[in-house]
Design a protein around this motif. Structure first.
Motif, PDB file in Angstrom:
ATOM      1  N   PHE A 117       0.840  -1.194   0.000  1.00  0.00           N
ATOM      2  CA  PHE A 117       0.000   0.000   0.000  1.00  0.00           C
ATOM      3  C   PHE A 117       0.879   1.249   0.000  1.00  0.00           C
ATOM      4  CE2 PHE A 117       0.677  -1.312   4.371  1.00  0.00           C
ATOM      5  CZ  PHE A 117       0.981  -0.137   5.046  1.00  0.00           C
ATOM      6  N   VAL A 118       0.248   2.366  -0.355  1.00  0.00           N
ATOM      7  CA  VAL A 118       0.934   3.661  -0.408  1.00  0.00           C
ATOM      8  C   VAL A 118       0.329   4.562   0.655  1.00  0.00           C
ATOM      9  CG1 VAL A 118       1.531   5.638  -1.860  1.00  0.00           C
ATOM     10  CG2 VAL A 118       1.188   3.378  -2.888  1.00  0.00           C
ATOM     11  N   MET A 119       1.168   5.241   1.406  1.00  0.00           N
ATOM     12  CA  MET A 119       0.645   6.188   2.397  1.00  0.00           C
ATOM     13  C   MET A 119       1.376   7.514   2.282  1.00  0.00           C
ATOM     14  SD  MET A 119       2.140   4.442   5.870  1.00  0.00           S
ATOM     15  CE  MET A 119       3.756   3.643   5.880  1.00  0.00           C
ATOM     16  N   ASP A 120       0.711   8.554   2.771  1.00  0.00           N
ATOM     17  CA  ASP A 120       1.305   9.880   2.733  1.00  0.00           C
ATOM     18  C   ASP A 120       2.072  10.147   4.018  1.00  0.00           C
ATOM     19  OD1 ASP A 120      -0.557  10.518   4.705  1.00  0.00           O
ATOM     20  OD2 ASP A 120      -1.843  11.688   3.370  1.00  0.00           O
ATOM     21  N   ARG A 121       2.492  11.379   4.173  1.00  0.00           N
ATOM     22  CA  ARG A 121       3.296  11.766   5.326  1.00  0.00           C
ATOM     23  C   ARG A 121       2.597  11.473   6.647  1.00  0.00           C
ATOM     24  NH1 ARG A 121       7.315  15.213   6.377  1.00  0.00           N
ATOM     25  NH2 ARG A 121       7.320  16.364   8.331  1.00  0.00           N
ATOM     26  N   TYR A 122       1.278  11.544   6.636  1.00  0.00           N
ATOM     27  CA  TYR A 122       0.521  11.393   7.874  1.00  0.00           C
ATOM     28  C   TYR A 122      -0.115  10.007   7.991  1.00  0.00           C
ATOM     29  CZ  TYR A 122       1.430  16.346   7.819  1.00  0.00           C
ATOM     30  OH  TYR A 122       2.068  17.559   7.762  1.00  0.00           O
ATOM     31  N   TRP A 123       0.454   9.029   7.295  1.00  0.00           N
ATOM     32  CA  TRP A 123       0.093   7.625   7.428  1.00  0.00           C
ATOM     33  C   TRP A 123      -1.310   7.329   6.901  1.00  0.00           C
ATOM     34  CZ3 TRP A 123       3.678   4.261  10.183  1.00  0.00           C
ATOM     35  CH2 TRP A 123       4.807   4.957  10.694  1.00  0.00           C
ATOM     36  N   ASN A 124      -1.838   8.203   6.042  1.00  0.00           N
ATOM     37  CA  ASN A 124      -3.120   7.936   5.395  1.00  0.00           C
ATOM     38  C   ASN A 124      -2.901   7.041   4.182  1.00  0.00           C
ATOM     39  OD1 ASN A 124      -4.758   9.740   7.071  1.00  0.00           O
ATOM     40  ND2 ASN A 124      -3.639  11.397   6.053  1.00  0.00           N
ATOM     41  N   VAL A 125      -3.719   6.004   4.047  1.00  0.00           N
ATOM     42  CA  VAL A 125      -3.589   5.079   2.926  1.00  0.00           C
ATOM     43  C   VAL A 125      -4.170   5.725   1.670  1.00  0.00           C
ATOM     44  CG1 VAL A 125      -4.198   2.812   2.021  1.00  0.00           C
ATOM     45  CG2 VAL A 125      -3.718   3.088   4.463  1.00  0.00           C
ATOM     46  N   LEU A 126      -3.356   5.831   0.625  1.00  0.00           N
ATOM     47  CA  LEU A 126      -3.771   6.454  -0.626  1.00  0.00           C
ATOM     48  C   LEU A 126      -4.101   5.424  -1.707  1.00  0.00           C
ATOM     49  CD1 LEU A 126      -1.098   9.308  -0.836  1.00  0.00           C
ATOM     50  CD2 LEU A 126      -3.350   9.382   0.238  1.00  0.00           C
ATOM     51  N   MET A 127      -3.360   4.332  -1.731  1.00  0.00           N
ATOM     52  CA  MET A 127      -3.551   3.288  -2.728  1.00  0.00           C
ATOM     53  C   MET A 127      -3.160   1.955  -2.110  1.00  0.00           C
ATOM     54  SD  MET A 127      -1.667   5.204  -5.971  1.00  0.00           S
ATOM     55  CE  MET A 127      -1.892   3.802  -7.083  1.00  0.00           C
ATOM     56  N   THR A 128      -3.757   0.868  -2.600  1.00  0.00           N
ATOM     57  CA  THR A 128      -3.354  -0.472  -2.176  1.00  0.00           C
ATOM     58  C   THR A 128      -3.381  -1.384  -3.404  1.00  0.00           C
ATOM     59  OG1 THR A 128      -5.497  -1.538  -1.748  1.00  0.00           O
ATOM     60  CG2 THR A 128      -4.650  -0.072  -0.030  1.00  0.00           C
ATOM     61  N   ASN A 129      -2.721  -2.521  -3.282  1.00  0.00           N
ATOM     62  CA  ASN A 129      -2.919  -3.536  -4.310  1.00  0.00           C
ATOM     63  C   ASN A 129      -4.130  -4.383  -3.927  1.00  0.00           C
ATOM     64  OD1 ASN A 129      -1.924  -5.140  -2.250  1.00  0.00           O
ATOM     65  ND2 ASN A 129      -0.208  -5.958  -3.417  1.00  0.00           N
ATOM     66  N   ASN A 130      -4.512  -5.333  -4.753  1.00  0.00           N
ATOM     67  CA  ASN A 130      -5.699  -6.144  -4.473  1.00  0.00           C
ATOM     68  C   ASN A 130      -5.482  -7.106  -3.310  1.00  0.00           C
ATOM     69  OD1 ASN A 130      -7.163  -4.967  -6.579  1.00  0.00           O
ATOM     70  ND2 ASN A 130      -6.369  -6.428  -8.077  1.00  0.00           N
ATOM     71  N   ALA A 131      -4.228  -7.455  -3.059  1.00  0.00           N
ATOM     72  CA  ALA A 131      -3.942  -8.434  -2.009  1.00  0.00           C
ATOM     73  C   ALA A 131      -4.255  -7.894  -0.620  1.00  0.00           C
ATOM     74  CB  ALA A 131      -2.475  -8.863  -2.080  1.00  0.00           C
ATOM     75  N   LEU A 132      -4.044  -6.611  -0.400  1.00  0.00           N
ATOM     76  CA  LEU A 132      -4.209  -6.080   0.957  1.00  0.00           C
ATOM     77  C   LEU A 132      -5.643  -6.219   1.468  1.00  0.00           C
ATOM     78  CD1 LEU A 132      -2.447  -3.302   2.739  1.00  0.00           C
ATOM     79  CD2 LEU A 132      -4.937  -3.170   2.700  1.00  0.00           C
ATOM     80  N   PRO A 133      -6.673  -5.745   0.754  1.00  0.00           N
ATOM     81  CA  PRO A 133      -8.030  -5.938   1.288  1.00  0.00           C
ATOM     82  C   PRO A 133      -8.434  -7.407   1.363  1.00  0.00           C
ATOM     83  CG  PRO A 133      -8.096  -5.005  -0.941  1.00  0.00           C
ATOM     84  CD  PRO A 133      -6.680  -4.941  -0.485  1.00  0.00           C
ATOM     85  N   ARG A 134      -7.924  -8.244   0.438  1.00  0.00           N
ATOM     86  CA  ARG A 134      -8.240  -9.681   0.502  1.00  0.00           C
ATOM     87  C   ARG A 134      -7.729 -10.275   1.804  1.00  0.00           C
ATOM     88  NH1 ARG A 134      -6.104 -10.386  -4.860  1.00  0.00           N
ATOM     89  NH2 ARG A 134      -4.275 -11.302  -3.869  1.00  0.00           N
ATOM     90  N   ILE A 135      -6.469 -10.006   2.107  1.00  0.00           N
ATOM     91  CA  ILE A 135      -5.830 -10.641   3.269  1.00  0.00           C
ATOM     92  C   ILE A 135      -6.314 -10.019   4.570  1.00  0.00           C
ATOM     93  CG2 ILE A 135      -3.610 -10.951   4.429  1.00  0.00           C
ATOM     94  CD1 ILE A 135      -2.404 -11.302   1.592  1.00  0.00           C
ATOM     95  N   PHE A 136      -6.414  -8.693   4.624  1.00  0.00           N
ATOM     96  CA  PHE A 136      -6.901  -8.048   5.841  1.00  0.00           C
ATOM     97  C   PHE A 136      -8.353  -8.447   6.107  1.00  0.00           C
ATOM     98  CE2 PHE A 136      -3.936  -4.202   6.712  1.00  0.00           C
ATOM     99  CZ  PHE A 136      -2.841  -5.049   6.649  1.00  0.00           C
ATOM    100  N   GLY A 137      -9.121  -8.634   5.028  1.00  0.00           N
ATOM    101  CA  GLY A 137     -10.502  -9.070   5.195  1.00  0.00           C
ATOM    102  C   GLY A 137     -10.584 -10.458   5.806  1.00  0.00           C
ATOM    103  N   LYS A 138      -9.682 -11.351   5.398  1.00  0.00           N
ATOM    104  CA  LYS A 138      -9.639 -12.707   5.949  1.00  0.00           C
ATOM    105  C   LYS A 138      -9.203 -12.694   7.415  1.00  0.00           C
ATOM    106  CE  LYS A 138     -10.612 -15.660   2.560  1.00  0.00           C
ATOM    107  NZ  LYS A 138     -11.635 -16.735   2.682  1.00  0.00           N
TER     108      LYS A 138
END
Length: 273
Positions: A117-138
């Motif tokens: 995933f991509v985050m900005d200076r303040y740790w906000n998530v700007l972009m992710t790949n498809n794997a991150l929501p799949r795995i975090f969801g599990k």
């Protein structure tokens, strides 16, 4: 009574001088060291720091470059002295940053089937790949509650319960945040973010201060665990090199690599479902 132009200029010079002194002290440079670096007398530099001399825009940039100030802080010093910012801060979705976005998307895709995933200076998530929501969801059973990594980690109602080694992970990211604040003393928003996460329950009191001599670890090991599985990841951070854009300079791409073959197999299995 309104301020006169001379009074306004004096206030700006004093503000810039204080900020400059803070950065010089942060870099552990004497006035003589910095004056030699930028080609002015130590006396003139002293006058700039005390507000007795109004530095030119060119001098401000020389000083910022000599102090290796991040672009955001370079802009802050210019504005403190009464000048317009030099470096643009634009949304990642603009056409101007399209080449950078394409490079980021390529990195995210290449990380599949493991999270990134991509985050900005303040740790906000700007972009992710498809794997991150799949795995975090599990792992969590549903998507994270917050769009901010720090709040995800610290909020007991978010990812925190499934981070098996929470104390290690949380202390590591707090060190990162303390390091970030120390490297940008004028960043009020980062200080506010630190105060927010420290208010969550069961956060050790000693995390409120930066440990002298401590630097963030280059590798972060995170263990996610629920009733059905355990996943262990090593995280690496990627940043852009030379850039003249505040947004790009502050982006971080976190790639999570499986720390063992069992984790790798589970990730591949989740992707195949």
């Amino acid at each position: 009574m309104s301020s006169t132009p001379r009074a306004i200029a004096s206030d700006a010079a004093s503000h810039a001088g204080l900020l400059l002194r803070d950065w010089r002290n942060l870099r552990r440079l004497s006035q003589l060291d910095l004056s030699l670096e930028v080609g002015v007398s130590a006396r003139h530099l002293s006058c700039i720091e005390t507000g007795k001399a109004q530095p030119s825009r060119e001098m401000i940039s020389k000083l910022a470059n000599a102090l290796a100030m991040p672009l955001r802080e370079h802009n802050a010093l210019l504005m403190a002295a009464g000048y317009a910012p030099k470096y643009a801060e634009t949304s990642l979705t603009t056409q101007e940053l399209a080449p950078a976005r394409r490079a980021i998307e390529f990195i995210l895709r290449q990380q599949e089937p493991y999270p990134a995933f991509v985050m900005d200076r303040y740790w906000n998530v700007l972009m992710t790949n498809n794997a991150l929501p799949r795995i975090f969801g599990k792992v969590r059973g549903r998507a994270p509650l917050h769009g901010n990594i720090l709040h995800q980690i610290f909020d007991p109602n978010d990812m925190r319960p499934v981070v098996a080694n929470w104390a290690d992970v949380a202390s590591d990211v707090i060190r990162h945040l303390h390091h970030q604040i120390a490297a940008a003393p004028s960043d009020i928003k980062a200080r506010s973010l630190l105060n927010e996460v420290l208010k969550y329950p069961e956060v050790p009191a000693e995390w409120r201060t930066r440990e002298p001599g401590m630097s963030p670890s280059p590798l972060l090991t995170t263990t996610f665990r629920n009733e059905a599985m355990e996943l262990r990841f090593l995280s690496t951070f990627t940043t852009f090199g030379t850039t003249w854009n505040v947004t790009i300079e502050e982006l971080r791409i976190e790639s999570m690599f499986p720390a063992d073959e069992e984790t790798a197999e589970i990730c591949r299995s989740i992707a195949a479902d």
